[in-house]
Scaffold this motif. Structure first.
Motif, short mmCIF file in Angstrom:
data_model
loop_
_atom_site.label_atom_id
_atom_site.label_comp_id
_atom_site.label_asym_id
_atom_site.label_seq_id
_atom_site.Cartn_x
_atom_site.Cartn_y
_atom_site.Cartn_z
N THR A 168 -33.95 37.04 -50.04
CA THR A 168 -33.98 35.60 -50.13
C THR A 168 -35.31 35.00 -50.34
OG1 THR A 168 -33.73 35.66 -47.77
CG2 THR A 168 -31.64 35.42 -48.92
N ASN A 214 -26.86 20.81 -61.61
CA ASN A 214 -25.76 21.04 -60.62
C ASN A 214 -24.96 22.51 -60.85
OD1 ASN A 214 -27.03 19.50 -58.78
ND2 ASN A 214 -25.07 18.06 -59.01
N GLN A 217 -27.18 25.57 -61.07
CA GLN A 217 -27.37 26.14 -59.73
C GLN A 217 -26.21 27.00 -59.29
OE1 GLN A 217 -27.66 22.36 -57.56
NE2 GLN A 217 -29.85 22.31 -58.11
N LEU A 221 -26.21 31.05 -58.50
CA LEU A 221 -25.67 31.77 -57.15
C LEU A 221 -24.49 32.33 -57.02
CD1 LEU A 221 -27.10 28.67 -55.27
CD2 LEU A 221 -28.17 31.03 -55.22
N THR A 222 -23.42 31.99 -58.04
CA THR A 222 -22.31 32.76 -57.73
C THR A 222 -21.97 33.82 -58.81
OG1 THR A 222 -21.09 30.92 -59.09
CG2 THR A 222 -21.07 30.52 -57.02
N TRP B 149 -21.62 27.99 -51.67
CA TRP B 149 -22.93 28.01 -51.84
C TRP B 149 -23.13 26.27 -51.86
CZ3 TRP B 149 -25.51 32.66 -52.42
CH2 TRP B 149 -24.62 33.50 -52.43
N ILE B 150 -22.27 25.53 -52.12
CA ILE B 150 -22.28 24.21 -52.15
C ILE B 150 -22.35 23.36 -50.78
CG2 ILE B 150 -20.95 21.94 -52.83
CD1 ILE B 150 -19.34 24.02 -54.78
N PRO B 153 -27.23 26.30 -47.20
CA PRO B 153 -28.22 26.91 -48.10
C PRO B 153 -27.89 28.45 -48.45
CG PRO B 153 -29.08 26.04 -45.67
CD PRO B 153 -27.49 25.96 -45.75
N PHE B 154 -28.38 28.64 -49.68
CA PHE B 154 -28.12 30.06 -50.32
C PHE B 154 -28.18 31.08 -49.34
CE2 PHE B 154 -32.26 30.72 -51.53
CZ PHE B 154 -32.47 32.12 -51.56
N GLU B 155 -29.23 30.91 -48.64
CA GLU B 155 -29.52 32.21 -47.83
C GLU B 155 -28.22 32.62 -46.86
OE1 GLU B 155 -31.45 29.63 -48.03
OE2 GLU B 155 -33.58 30.29 -48.37
N SER B 158 -25.95 34.39 -49.27
CA SER B 158 -26.28 35.91 -49.31
C SER B 158 -26.27 36.52 -48.22
CB SER B 158 -28.26 35.74 -49.64
OG SER B 158 -28.16 34.89 -50.83
N LEU B 161 -22.97 37.92 -48.40
CA LEU B 161 -22.73 38.90 -49.29
C LEU B 161 -23.05 40.24 -48.72
CD1 LEU B 161 -24.08 37.37 -52.89
CD2 LEU B 161 -21.86 38.32 -52.41
N LYS B 224 -18.76 35.60 -57.12
CA LYS B 224 -18.87 35.44 -55.52
C LYS B 224 -18.93 33.96 -55.11
CE LYS B 224 -18.77 39.96 -55.74
NZ LYS B 224 -17.89 40.61 -55.58
N GLN B 225 -17.74 33.29 -55.20
CA GLN B 225 -17.90 31.92 -54.87
C GLN B 225 -17.88 31.43 -53.51
OE1 GLN B 225 -14.48 30.41 -57.19
NE2 GLN B 225 -15.49 30.19 -58.94
N ASP B 308 -27.47 24.64 -51.73
CA ASP B 308 -28.50 24.76 -52.76
C ASP B 308 -27.67 24.95 -54.22
OD1 ASP B 308 -31.06 25.17 -52.04
OD2 ASP B 308 -30.40 26.67 -50.77
N ALA B 309 -26.31 24.83 -54.13
CA ALA B 309 -25.45 24.50 -55.45
C ALA B 309 -25.27 23.11 -55.43
CB ALA B 309 -24.35 25.52 -55.75
N TRP B 310 -25.11 22.50 -56.34
CA TRP B 310 -25.01 21.02 -56.41
C TRP B 310 -25.97 20.15 -55.70
CZ3 TRP B 310 -19.07 20.30 -56.38
CH2 TRP B 310 -18.56 21.12 -57.40
N SER B 311 -27.13 20.80 -55.39
CA SER B 311 -28.16 19.88 -54.55
C SER B 311 -28.56 18.38 -55.07
CB SER B 311 -29.32 20.76 -54.23
OG SER B 311 -30.14 20.83 -55.42
#
Lengths: 402, 402
Positions: A168, A214, A217, A221-222, B149-150, B153-155, B158, B161, B224-225, B308-311
């Motif tokens: 990350t 957006n 992004q 990520l997905t 992810w919306i 934070p993407f962490e 992750s 996952l 991987k939504q 981080d998605a749609w930020s």
């Protein structure tokens, strides 16, 4: 040996303790010539010459090399080692060989590529022989196919997710610098040329761009399609004549295939903007990349039969259509990430040296404006592209103007 | 205590060693009433009643409970515990509370839901009160939004996952039984009714179906939504009046949101096929699910600002359009996985009890044929659906015929 940043003398000692590596070098430790050549942002790199062989040693630092106040986890070396080990079976001859990874020292020992030079430098110095992009196209096709859900049981893809989702720290760089910062006021963005301020203001206030970014992004990520290099630009490739190698896989992650394609092509395109007389050369490289990538990927998909995705294979099914749609979606992703990379390398953090080739400040301004404009267009149009020619057409105004 | 399959006496001893759990039960261990109620395929389940409280204890077996020759890793209990812990903050009151997880015993100790009954049994016994699907719609919206992810934070995504990609043993069941086996001759497929053989032959030899199923396989594995329940059917839900709880999260994985939606609705739909006089009731539940899911998801997305998605969130951007397209893609996935689940539960391994409600063999045949036909249509048409009404229209011929 617990972690300590290496010096030439410490490295000499460390290598002398590793028989297989000492044997590659030959001679005795005092005879080894060790040079530090750390010129990237993040790591220590040493080239070692011995009597009979040579090595390249790359070690993580606990901070950005050029910005010691910016901490950076050492584990990125682990992800680079994993990436090299994972893709090696698929891309034979297109990466340096990894001889050893020391997980305590966060140290990779690999093939010393000499007299290779970094592709970006070769382009800047006008020494890149034509056709290198065909090889990069093959590299991307082979690495993403081999690590996809189409070519192997899903358990292997799940294993890759387990192994790479922890990367990350470097993915955060991508998320911030490529996917976010250029589209809003942000301290990390360098102060732009005054003549670009209006373009940047427009970019940061265009609702249509924001919606498209957006979505990109979310896709980044997905869409865990394959193992990506994650930072495939012209500085991550070394070559000597027709021997082309991809290096620096520390950004590796599972993601959308078009991301690797888009980053690579955007960096090529910036070179053409900066050096207009090379526009035809670069246009040919861009085409060569895509045609090589697409034809190799089709060929590999034709042979795939072990994956849990696309596992149904009636002889009568229209596999051509399946491949067409897959490549189509990769093309759209490629175009979108191409646009993001163009903009990031032009107005964001970590810009590229190619712009220094512009002969005058005015020429540089023209090049940068074209980059921002083309990026803007690509980001918005990516989802409407149906062919590679349509993608090229969106670049054509620049190529014609050059 | 190292792993050993529990008996009531062993469980009594184990509980007596855990103070917090003993205190919930109250009284002394000999006074606890322990009943084994293992009626699923995979696990041991015990209900424990004490003087002041009660517990439910669920333990993995190293094999399928009803097929001891089919080995099954114990770790599935770990994934169920992780799923419950992960989604608990988002779906308050809609799952049983998890009190304790013993990673050596692969044992979950949770809220004992009594007098709740399994939704499938309630449907079969005609005891399900209308409107339960609105609650399930909310559950899916909250659980997938909170783990997307919306919203974070993407962490964090992750991390999910990393935590869930190892759940391959149960995902393998989904990949084989839902996504693959029904579309080819396979020993696991039970011998069908003779009158269904032609339909199955058609299904297994229709190139268009194969292409569509191939694409759904790829979507299931790559998109991987969000964190999914992964097995959200009417047997994974318990209710008592308006108190609805989702249980059995051991199939949890990161995947496409439409998968949870499609599985749930397909199981409802089969009930309508088997019990035609309840068609209107079920149709209303299907609509209630979607409208609740969509409106809750929109409401949650409206409040999202940490992902981080749609930020990018210019006040002027058309967020409505972003949400519309997102729901549109979920709808298409839902329709495709709905089709796969319909077919799997009708001709594949692990069929559903609802068909036993058909009053005559002829009625059962009609119901099963309608399921196969509707599944066939949905799988092919899913990518062309643009509204929920269009989805309902594809089910309408069955509802009208009922």
């Amino acid at each position: 040996m617990s972690y300590i940043p290496l010096t030439p003398d410490l490295l000499r000692h460390w290598l002398s303790q590793h028989n297989a590596l000492s044997q590659i070098l030959g001679g005795t430790p005092p005879t080894w010539r060790i040079r530090e050549v750390s010129n990237g942002n993040l790591n220590l790199v040493f080239l070692v010459d011995g009597l009979t062989g040579k090595l390249c040693c790359k070690q993580s630092l606990p901070h950005v090399r050029v910005a010691p106040e910016w901490p950076m986890p050492l584990e990125r070396a682990l992800y680079e080692a994993r990436y090299m080990q994972t893709i090696a079976p698929y891309v034979q001859g297109l990466t340096p060989q990894l001889f050893y990874y020391d997980s305590d020292m966060f140290l990779l020992v690999m093939e010393n590529l000499t007299p290779h030079e970094v592709l970006r430098s070769a382009l800047i110095g006008d020494r890149a022989p034509e056709g290198f992009s065909s090889i990069i196209g093959r590299y991307v096709a082979q690495s993403v196919h081999g690590t996809s859900w189409i070519s192997q049981p899903f358990e292997k893809g799940s294993q890759l997710l387990t192994e790479f989702s922890g990367n990350t720290a470097l993915t955060r760089i991508t998320v911030d610098l490529i996917l976010t910062d250029p589209y809003r006021p942000c301290d990390r963005n360098p102060k732009p040329l005054p003549e670009l301020e209006a373009d940047i203001h427009f970019l940061q206030n265009d609702p249509a761009i924001h919606v498209s970014v957006n979505k990109l992004q979310h896709r980044f990520l997905t869409q865990k399609q394959s193992l990506l290099h994650g930072d495939l630009h012209t500085g991550s490739i070394m070559l000597h004549h027709s021997d082309v190698r991809v290096i620096d896989g520390e950004f590796a992650l599972m993601g959308p295939i078009g991301f690797d394609c888009g980053l690579y092509l955007a960096n090529l395109f910036i070179h053409a903007l900066a050096v207009p007389h090379k526009a035809h050369f670069i246009q040919a490289e861009i085409s060569a990349f895509w045609h090589s990538f697409a034809s190799h990927l089709r060929e590999l998909l034709k042979q795939s039969s072990r994956g849990d995705a696309w596992s149904l294979s009636l002889p009568s099914i229209d596999r051509q259509k399946l491949w067409d749609e897959f490549l189509h979606s990769i093309l759209q992703d490629m175009a979108g990430f191409f646009g993001l990379e163009l903009i990031r390398r032009t107005i964001g953090f970590a810009q590229v040296a190619d712009y220094t080739l512009c002969p005058t400040p005015k020429a540089e301004l023209v090049a940068r404006k074209q980059a921002v404009l083309t990026g803007h267009t690509l980001i918005k149009q990516a989802k409407h592209l149906h062919t590679f020619d349509a993608f090229l057409n969106l670049l054509a105004p620049c190529f014609k103007a050059l």
